[in-house]
Design an enzyme around this catalytic site. Structure first.
Site, PDB file in Angstrom:
ATOM      1  N   CYS A 112     -68.760 -27.782 -54.399  1.00 49.88           N
ATOM      2  CA  CYS A 112     -70.038 -27.425 -54.451  1.00 49.88           C
ATOM      3  C   CYS A 112     -70.005 -28.236 -56.211  1.00 49.88           C
ATOM      4  O   CYS A 112     -69.267 -29.925 -56.585  1.00 49.88           O
ATOM      5  CB  CYS A 112     -71.047 -26.835 -54.710  1.00 49.88           C
ATOM      6  SG  CYS A 112     -73.249 -26.674 -54.632  1.00 49.88           S
ATOM      7  N   LYS A 133     -84.719 -29.480 -54.443  1.00 48.87           N
ATOM      8  CA  LYS A 133     -83.600 -28.801 -53.982  1.00 48.87           C
ATOM      9  C   LYS A 133     -82.748 -29.742 -52.762  1.00 48.87           C
ATOM     10  O   LYS A 133     -83.775 -29.397 -51.256  1.00 48.87           O
ATOM     11  CB  LYS A 133     -83.793 -27.115 -53.514  1.00 48.87           C
ATOM     12  CG  LYS A 133     -82.077 -26.868 -53.990  1.00 48.87           C
ATOM     13  CD  LYS A 133     -81.823 -25.071 -53.806  1.00 48.87           C
ATOM     14  CE  LYS A 133     -80.646 -23.997 -53.935  1.00 48.87           C
ATOM     15  NZ  LYS A 133     -81.008 -22.876 -53.913  1.00 48.87           N
ATOM     16  N   HIS A 204     -71.314 -25.671 -48.468  1.00 46.78           N
ATOM     17  CA  HIS A 204     -71.105 -24.705 -48.778  1.00 46.78           C
ATOM     18  C   HIS A 204     -70.552 -23.475 -47.443  1.00 46.78           C
ATOM     19  O   HIS A 204     -71.529 -22.272 -47.335  1.00 46.78           O
ATOM     20  CB  HIS A 204     -71.956 -23.475 -49.568  1.00 46.78           C
ATOM     21  CG  HIS A 204     -71.992 -23.211 -50.507  1.00 46.78           C
ATOM     22  ND1 HIS A 204     -71.441 -22.788 -51.577  1.00 46.78           N
ATOM     23  CD2 HIS A 204     -73.524 -24.152 -51.420  1.00 46.78           C
ATOM     24  CE1 HIS A 204     -72.061 -23.281 -53.711  1.00 46.78           C
ATOM     25  NE2 HIS A 204     -72.865 -23.807 -53.212  1.00 46.78           N
ATOM     26  N   GLU A 206     -68.414 -21.844 -47.236  1.00 46.10           N
ATOM     27  CA  GLU A 206     -67.805 -20.387 -47.249  1.00 46.10           C
ATOM     28  C   GLU A 206     -69.285 -19.355 -47.626  1.00 46.10           C
ATOM     29  O   GLU A 206     -68.829 -17.965 -46.826  1.00 46.10           O
ATOM     30  CB  GLU A 206     -67.314 -19.974 -48.766  1.00 46.10           C
ATOM     31  CG  GLU A 206     -68.105 -20.008 -50.025  1.00 46.10           C
ATOM     32  CD  GLU A 206     -68.955 -21.528 -50.485  1.00 46.10           C
ATOM     33  OE1 GLU A 206     -69.521 -20.823 -51.539  1.00 46.10           O
ATOM     34  OE2 GLU A 206     -68.012 -22.225 -49.594  1.00 46.10           O
ATOM     35  N   ARG A 218     -82.325 -14.151 -54.811  1.00 43.24           N
ATOM     36  CA  ARG A 218     -82.483 -14.595 -56.269  1.00 43.24           C
ATOM     37  C   ARG A 218     -83.387 -15.266 -56.770  1.00 43.24           C
ATOM     38  O   ARG A 218     -83.797 -15.368 -58.019  1.00 43.24           O
ATOM     39  CB  ARG A 218     -81.052 -14.546 -56.344  1.00 43.24           C
ATOM     40  CG  ARG A 218     -80.852 -14.451 -57.657  1.00 43.24           C
ATOM     41  CD  ARG A 218     -78.815 -15.187 -57.622  1.00 43.24           C
ATOM     42  NE  ARG A 218     -78.225 -16.808 -56.955  1.00 43.24           N
ATOM     43  CZ  ARG A 218     -79.058 -17.815 -57.715  1.00 43.24           C
ATOM     44  NH1 ARG A 218     -79.178 -17.686 -58.914  1.00 43.24           N
ATOM     45  NH2 ARG A 218     -77.998 -18.553 -56.739  1.00 43.24           N
TER      46      ARG A 218
END
Length: 275
Positions: A112, A133, A204, A206, A218
């Site tokens: 990323c 986004k 992502h 992971e 968040r």
């Protein structure tokens, strides 16, 4: 024959340091390889202020003289893709790290923002902010077959979560880069270098099952007055944001197992050269 131990260094730039360390430990140890993982932080990120105790407890300051100890290295993403590269306090450390990894011919996996920064520094690929986004779980189209995509079907699912993208055409036109896969809307999933052991991953992979939900919360908690896009194609009940589904687990397992296999082959080839 015993599998070799692979020593992997990880520069952890993510906001959620503990979760990120746990994620990479989980996905990399889900294979048949014996691993020794070492997590680092960039010293210059904490210039003029104390390094948080938690960061010191779970990671080590990046030492460039130690890089020769590793068989492979990962630079993670970071929630700063909307910043110009020159505005990142630790960008010089990133550049110095990349230079040293290239000099030592150590296999590199950039993820990323880490992939954006490395591709910009190494190959001059420009970054631009997206209108909104890219956030959710999307099918990905294989453009060129690649060792790290072995075993994945065309249309495999992966989580994307970013506010910026690299210049697609520059990658296609660059003689030293090979585009591997994109989303069906032509956002980048991955590409690789032709002459160096460098892989650039924009999804992502992971992430665990709850990670996209945690990321949304968040950001929302940090700025409750702002409107944030909810992750797409992720919840069984998208209206109430319930039941996140781990749709990318097959791609996660395949990709990281494939990457470690290429690292093991690189180690074997270097051993044969020395003999």
């Amino acid at each position: 024959m015993a599998t070799p131990q692979i020593r992997v260094g990880v520069l952890n730039l993510m906001h959620d340091k503990v979760d990120t360390q746990q994620r990479f430990t989980r996905v990399l140890t889900h294979t048949d390889y014996q691993l020794a993982l070492t997590f680092f932080y960039p010293r210059t990120h904490y210039r003029g202020r104390a390094v948080p105790n938690l960061v010191q407890q779970i990671s080590q300051p990046l030492e460039f003289d130690r890089l020769g100890e590793f068989d492979a290295f990962i630079i993670t993403g970071a929630p700063i893709e909307q910043l110009d590269f020159g505005a990142v306090t630790y960008i010089d450390d990133i550049h110095r790290l990349i230079d040293r990894l290239v000099q030592l011919d150590i296999p590199q996996l950039y993820i990323c923002w880490g992939a954006m920064a490395a591709a910009n520094y190494l190959y001059g690929i420009e970054k631009h902010c997206l209108k909104e986004k890219l956030f959710g779980v999307f099918p990905n189209h294989i453009v060129n077959h690649a060792p790290l995509l072995a075993g994945l079907p065309d249309g495999f699912l992966a989580p994307h979560a970013r506010y910026a993208e690299l210049d697609h055409q520059q990658i296609l036109n660059h003689p030293d880069l090979i585009l591997e896969a994109t989303t069906i809307d032509d956002n980048i999933f991955s590409f690789r270098a032709r002459q160096h052991p460098q892989s650039f991953l924009f999804a992502h992979l992971e992430y665990g099952q709850e990670a996209l939900l945690k990321e949304y919360r968040r950001e929302k908690n940090a700025y409750p007055d702002r409107e944030y896009a909810k992750p797409q194609n992720y919840f069984r009940d998208p209206v109430h944001m319930r039941g996140p589904e781990f749709k990318w687990q097959p791609a996660q397992h395949a990709y990281f197992a494939n990457w470690l296999q290429t690292v093991a082959h690189d180690m074997q080839n270097k051993k044969l050269v020395k003999e």
